[in-house]
Design a protein around this motif. Structure first.
Motif, short mmCIF file in Angstrom:
data_model
loop_
_atom_site.label_atom_id
_atom_site.label_comp_id
_atom_site.label_asym_id
_atom_site.label_seq_id
_atom_site.Cartn_x
_atom_site.Cartn_y
_atom_site.Cartn_z
N ASN A 192 -14.94 0.03 -16.23
CA ASN A 192 -13.99 1.17 -16.57
C ASN A 192 -14.00 1.46 -18.06
N ALA A 193 -14.67 2.55 -18.37
CA ALA A 193 -14.92 2.86 -19.90
C ALA A 193 -14.42 4.34 -20.03
N ALA A 194 -13.25 4.59 -19.13
CA ALA A 194 -12.94 5.93 -19.10
C ALA A 194 -11.86 6.46 -20.04
N GLU A 200 -6.06 5.77 -14.91
CA GLU A 200 -6.10 6.49 -13.64
C GLU A 200 -7.19 6.28 -12.78
N LEU A 201 -8.55 5.86 -13.47
CA LEU A 201 -9.52 5.15 -12.66
C LEU A 201 -9.29 3.91 -12.08
N ALA A 202 -8.49 3.18 -12.69
CA ALA A 202 -7.98 1.78 -11.95
C ALA A 202 -7.34 2.03 -10.63
N ASP A 203 -6.36 3.27 -10.76
CA ASP A 203 -5.58 3.56 -9.87
C ASP A 203 -6.32 3.82 -8.59
N ILE A 204 -7.46 4.90 -8.84
CA ILE A 204 -8.32 5.32 -7.59
C ILE A 204 -9.14 4.21 -7.08
N ILE A 212 -2.21 1.64 -20.21
CA ILE A 212 -2.89 2.18 -21.12
C ILE A 212 -2.61 3.64 -21.31
N THR A 213 -2.16 3.95 -22.49
CA THR A 213 -1.40 5.21 -22.67
C THR A 213 -1.98 5.84 -23.65
N ASP A 317 -14.92 -7.53 -9.23
CA ASP A 317 -15.99 -6.59 -9.41
C ASP A 317 -15.46 -5.45 -10.19
N PHE A 318 -14.40 -5.44 -10.87
CA PHE A 318 -13.89 -4.33 -11.59
C PHE A 318 -13.64 -4.90 -13.13
#
Ligand SMILES: Cc1cc2nc3c(=O)[nH]c(=O)nc-3n(C[C@H](O)[C@H](O)[C@H](O)COP(=O)(O)OP(=O)(O)OC[C@H]3O[C@@H](n4cnc5c(N)ncnc54)[C@H](O)[C@@H]3O)c2cc1C
Length: 366
Positions: A192-194, A200-204, A212-213, A317-318
């Motif tokens: 996750n380098a978003a 949002e990516l972690a949620d997906i 993280i804000t 794996d994340f």
């Protein structure tokens, strides 16, 4: 449908994703996945481009210092110096600044008005003391990002652009990622380098958010009379209400704003630029002839304002490579080496000696 299964899929090809791809690609198969037409469109392409030893706080200093050698070796730094200026009422802040950073390895000294005025002619009378950071430099951000993308490519990494990941789930022992336009990607580990989209990516992907804000930061390029000298330092308010520095005969000025924002293509607000100019005029005597250009970007912080590098507590794996705040360029070399050594299960390289990766682990949030 893609049949290629990568060792690592990195979502986001800004400074974070590109630097980590460069470190991983000689050792593993890597795919960078970027939502935009080209990498670097968001925070990475909008920075103020400085390397400042104290910026980000004492726990970020080790990452900044450890990155210095790489940046110097590749000729990406230009000497500037930074002056954190203070009025009489800010004296305790100067004391606190010096106490907070003493022993971190950053070079700092207290300056009186006589020394300040030599560095910043036109400084108004009420600014009477400062903390001086002689080591502060400008960074060639475009060249650093391009270097990392080129190294990643040379190592065999692939880049998919215009691919916004909207679905991510486990399929057997690998990740199956799907982009908004229907492309599918397979990888063993999802990184996750978003940037502003990290939560949002972690949620997906079904991992919990870490809080993280993103916060908006505005910069304006001004034509001033007199024009700033190219040798002028970066000038920061010790109370955190502005900074400015010369850039090719113009002045880059920020009100040091920090407005919470949804993850988006951030745009500058007129009011923020007006506030910045008002503050500038309380610091130096000059005329602002024109706002030539202005921009805004998102700086994304974890709740404790330290970066988040490491394996997710629930899904091994994340991997989080996020929360780079306002220091993601100046810390990129050390951060990428640190993350790569965790991912490749290798010892940390010599420049990172003494850095404790646990300090930056997502597991610190419980
Ligand atoms: C005004 C400003 C001034 C700054 N000044 C400095 C400075 O002087 N020095 C310094 O060190 N740092 C500075 N920073 C901070 C620095 O710019 C950031 O820390 C750094 O750029 C973060 O890099 P990143 O790769 O994490 O984020 P980004 O560059 O934002 O990259 C993240 C990428 O992820 C992509 N993405 C997100 N979600 C998805 C998805 N679902 N699918 C595919 N792709 C996705 C985005 O499109 C984006 O390109 C500044 C920032 C701002 C805004």
């Amino acid at each position: 449908m893609s049949e290629t299964r990568y060792d690592f899929a990195i979502v986001g090809a800004g400074m974070a994703g590109a630097s980590l791809a460069a470190e991983l690609s000689p050792h593993a198969s890597v795919l960078m996945i970027e939502a935009e037409d080209q990498p670097g469109y968001h925070a990475t392409g909008r920075s103020a481009a400085f390397w400042d030893e104290c910026y980000g706080g004492p726990d970020v200093v080790p990452l900044t210092l450890a990155s210095g050698a790489f940046l110097r070796e590749h000729d990406l730094l230009t000497q500037r110096g930074a002056l954190h200026i203070a009025r009489a009422q800010d004296s305790a802040k100067v004391d606190r600044f010096l106490a907070e950073f003493s022993g971190t390895g950053a070079t700092i000294e207290r300056l009186d008005r006589g020394e300040m005025i030599k560095k910043l002619p036109g400084l108004r009378e009420e600014w009477i003391e400062a903390v001086w950071e002689p080591a502060c430099c400008d960074i060639d951000v475009g060249a650093l990002h391009a270097l990392y993308l080129a190294r990643a490519k040379a190592g065999g990494a692939k880049l998919a652009v215009r691919a916004r990941i909207t679905q991510a789930g486990h399929k057997g022992d690998c990740w199956q990622l799907r982009s908004a336009d229907g492309r599918e990607f397979l990888a063993s580990t999802l990184i996750n380098a978003a940037g502003a989209w990290a939560d949002e990516l972690a949620d997906i992907a079904g991992c919990g958010k870490l809080g993280i804000t993103p916060y908006r930061r505005t910069v304006a390029q001004l034509r001033t009379n007199p024009a700033p000298s190219q040798t002028q330092p970066l000038v920061l308010d010790i109370s955190g209400h502005f900074y400015f520095k010369p850039e090719s005969g113009r002045l880059w000025l920020s009100p040091h704003d920090e407005e919470p924002s949804p993850a988006c293509d951030a745009a500058p607000e007129e009011l923020a630029v007006a506030a910045a100019i008002d503050r500038l005029q309380q610091v130096v005597r000059l005329d602002v002839e024109r706002v030539e250009t202005k921009w805004a970007g998102l700086r994304s912080f974890a709740p404790d304002r330290l970066p988040v590098y490491g394996t997710d507590a629930r899904d091994t794996d994340f991997f989080w490579f996020a929360g780079q705040g306002g220091f993601g360029i100046q810390t990129a070399p050390a951060a990428a080496q640190l993350a790569a050594s965790i991912l490749l299960n290798q010892p940390m390289p010599a420049p990172l000696a003494g850095i404790d990766p646990k300090k930056y682990s997502p597991r610190r949030f419980g």
